[in-house]
Design a protein around this motif. Structure first.
Motif, PDB file in Angstrom:
ATOM      1  N   LEU A  32      69.373  56.118   2.036  1.00  0.00           N
ATOM      2  CA  LEU A  32      68.133  57.831   1.629  1.00  0.00           C
ATOM      3  C   LEU A  32      67.076  57.406   1.156  1.00  0.00           C
ATOM      4  CD1 LEU A  32      71.453  57.931  -1.034  1.00  0.00           C
ATOM      5  CD2 LEU A  32      71.573  59.393   1.078  1.00  0.00           C
ATOM      6  N   ILE A  35      65.409  58.620   4.343  1.00  0.00           N
ATOM      7  CA  ILE A  35      65.375  59.887   4.893  1.00  0.00           C
ATOM      8  C   ILE A  35      64.790  61.747   3.643  1.00  0.00           C
ATOM      9  CG2 ILE A  35      67.328  61.776   5.182  1.00  0.00           C
ATOM     10  CD1 ILE A  35      69.248  59.026   5.566  1.00  0.00           C
ATOM     11  N   LYS A  38      67.305  66.088   2.720  1.00  0.00           N
ATOM     12  CA  LYS A  38      68.552  66.407   3.195  1.00  0.00           C
ATOM     13  C   LYS A  38      69.306  67.452   2.868  1.00  0.00           C
ATOM     14  CE  LYS A  38      68.129  61.693   1.595  1.00  0.00           C
ATOM     15  NZ  LYS A  38      67.100  61.004   0.290  1.00  0.00           N
ATOM     16  N   VAL A 138      76.965  57.673   5.958  1.00  0.00           N
ATOM     17  CA  VAL A 138      75.196  57.035   5.495  1.00  0.00           C
ATOM     18  C   VAL A 138      74.967  56.597   4.864  1.00  0.00           C
ATOM     19  CG1 VAL A 138      73.461  58.140   3.262  1.00  0.00           C
ATOM     20  CG2 VAL A 138      75.530  59.489   4.661  1.00  0.00           C
ATOM     21  N   TYR A 148      64.512  64.841   7.914  1.00  0.00           N
ATOM     22  CA  TYR A 148      65.766  65.462   7.714  1.00  0.00           C
ATOM     23  C   TYR A 148      66.708  65.012   8.629  1.00  0.00           C
ATOM     24  CZ  TYR A 148      62.183  69.515   7.069  1.00  0.00           C
ATOM     25  OH  TYR A 148      60.788  69.830   7.363  1.00  0.00           O
ATOM     26  N   LEU A 149      68.358  64.663   7.238  1.00  0.00           N
ATOM     27  CA  LEU A 149      69.363  64.575   7.922  1.00  0.00           C
ATOM     28  C   LEU A 149      69.879  65.807   7.361  1.00  0.00           C
ATOM     29  CD1 LEU A 149      71.905  62.844   8.151  1.00  0.00           C
ATOM     30  CD2 LEU A 149      71.966  62.310   5.509  1.00  0.00           C
ATOM     31  N   ILE A 168      75.281  61.578  -2.078  1.00  0.00           N
ATOM     32  CA  ILE A 168      73.444  61.870  -2.063  1.00  0.00           C
ATOM     33  C   ILE A 168      73.287  62.885  -2.857  1.00  0.00           C
ATOM     34  CG2 ILE A 168      71.685  62.414   0.147  1.00  0.00           C
ATOM     35  CD1 ILE A 168      74.172  62.389   1.823  1.00  0.00           C
ATOM     36  N   ALA A 171      70.382  65.660  -2.150  1.00  0.00           N
ATOM     37  CA  ALA A 171      70.592  66.747  -0.939  1.00  0.00           C
ATOM     38  C   ALA A 171      70.621  68.348  -1.640  1.00  0.00           C
ATOM     39  CB  ALA A 171      72.036  66.690  -0.683  1.00  0.00           C
TER      40      ALA A 171
END
Length: 421
Positions: A32, A35, A38, A138, A148-149, A168, A171
């Motif tokens: 995480l 990234i 999210k 993930v 970006y996810l 997440i 997010a």
């Protein structure tokens, strides 16, 4: 002797399980951290084009030079592979991590469909299993560093969006609707779902806004007009933009040949998509504030630095579920507990009658160390400071979870104290 041996065996097994769970948590956190943004694409109702919006968000952002991952979390009805023309099973690397399908240089895709030998197989799973799969998608996928996810969730407010919110915690939700009232009533439930589980809302997208006539170029409001924008205003969430109803998008999704990169892409669709992408990027990466010294930045509160304590409480005065500008006359207080940089609980409390000095004493006795408010008199601010409670004023009228999450991420931007007396 046998009992003792058995106890040691159980203890060893428990320790091994704890080590494995600890290792999974570390892998998840490590992934995480790599990234940057999210985005959870969700809707209250099916048939609003949510998966198409997720696919074109991912395609558009990747074509703008961002590294993007697209995670299809619709475990029972995955459609991302069909929209993008992806087939075949996943590969596995030496560390037994899944290798995403690489659509092009900047876009990688993961879907449950790529784990099924028969794409028509029904996935019959209960909540805990689905939670575990989303967690693995993930932590045990070779995503690498992403800008970006984009996560495509099934419609509704069930297991999958709840699991994403838990797995997440940073997010942000992108909620998709159509202009018609039957979809808007469900999208309001999605907004309230996000607020209940402390999932920040990036904004609302209105899909199928209108059909552009190929002959005269006028927009035909097939499902109504601007219902999404009105709902965003009424529910006090940002409106990200709208996309037209475009038959060629439907055809492209059925054939697995997305329109971006195709010279036949209708200009009306490209223009609206471009506006949507720009708004999403802007909201994900707010502009840097003007250069200030640390003293002046704190004084006018244009950028609020988060507290360094691992665990603390934040109080937000509310009315109708949103921040109330008039601190001393609010209906309720949301007391939000933060632990290790994330919200772990939110409690709504009715304050005592408003009298000088009562609220600062009551709030400090609750163990609160930070108050986020729209406006507050200087005397009240001084009383809070005497009790070791920090006060931020000039906050926007948003729900408490969104305000606290923005504060934790260092993106809470405040204006003038609306009650400075």
């Amino acid at each position: 002797m046998g009992t003792s041996c058995g106890s040691r065996t159980c203890a060893s097994h428990a320790e091994e399980t704890q080590r494995e769970e600890g290792g999974e948590d570390r892998r998840l956190k490590d992934q995480l951290r790599r990234i940057r943004h999210k985005l959870l694409v969700m809707s209250g109702k099916g048939g609003v084009g949510k998966s198409s919006v997720a696919a074109y968000l991912a395609l558009g952002l990747s074509q703008r030079g961002h590294r993007v991952g697209l995670l299809d979390a619709d475990l029972h009805g995955p459609s991302i592979p069909n929209i993008l023309g992806i087939s075949g099973m996943f590969q596995v690397d030496e560390e037994k991590n899944l290798v995403p399908h690489k659509l092009h240089e900047n876009l990688e895709v993961v879907s449950i469909q790529c784990l099924l030998e028969d794409p028509d197989s029904a996935v019959i799973w209960r909540g805990p299993v689905k939670h575990g799969v989303i967690r693995q998608f993930v932590s045990e996928v070779q995503w690498g560093d992403l800008d970006y996810l984009v996560i495509d969730c099934p419609p509704g407010t069930g297991d999958e969006p709840l699991s994403v919110a838990q797995v997440i915690p940073d997010a942000h939700a992108v909620i998709v609707t159509t202009p018609q009232e039957v979809a808007l009533s469900d999208v309001r439930k999605s907004i309230n779902f996000c607020r209940k589980v402390h999932l920040p809302i990036l904004g609302l997208v209105e899909n199928m806004n209108g059909l552009v006539c190929p002959h005269c170029g006028e927009s035909i409001p097939l499902f109504g007009s601007e219902g999404g924008k009105r709902t965003a205003e009424r529910m006090n969430v940002p409106f990200l933009g709208s996309l037209p109803f475009e038959p060629s998008v439907v055809e492209a999704g059925d054939s697995g040949t997305p329109l971006l990169g195709n010279s036949d892409t209708p200009s009306s669709f490209l223009e609206k998509l471009d506006q949507l992408l720009s708004t999403v990027q802007e909201r994900c990466s707010p502009p840097l504030p003007e250069e200030k010294t640390e003293e002046t930045a704190y004084k006018d509160q244009k950028e609020v630095p988060p507290m360094e304590k691992e665990s603390f409480k934040v109080a937000v005065p509310t009315a109708n579920g949103l921040l109330c500008n008039h601190f001393g006359h609010c209906e309720r207080f949301a007391v939000v507990r933060v632990q290790e940089g994330r919200i772990v609980s939110l409690e709504e409390l009715t304050p005592p009658p408003h009298e000088p000095g009562v609220l600062p004493r009551w709030i400090s006795e609750l163990g609160v160390s930070l108050v986020i408010a729209g406006g507050m008199g200087q005397r009240a601010i001084g009383l809070f400071q005497e009790r070791g409670v920090r006060v931020i004023t000039g906050a926007p009228p948003l729900d408490p979870a969104t305000l606290v999450n923005s504060y934790l991420q260092g993106t809470l931007v405040t204006g003038a104290n609306v009650c400075d007396h």
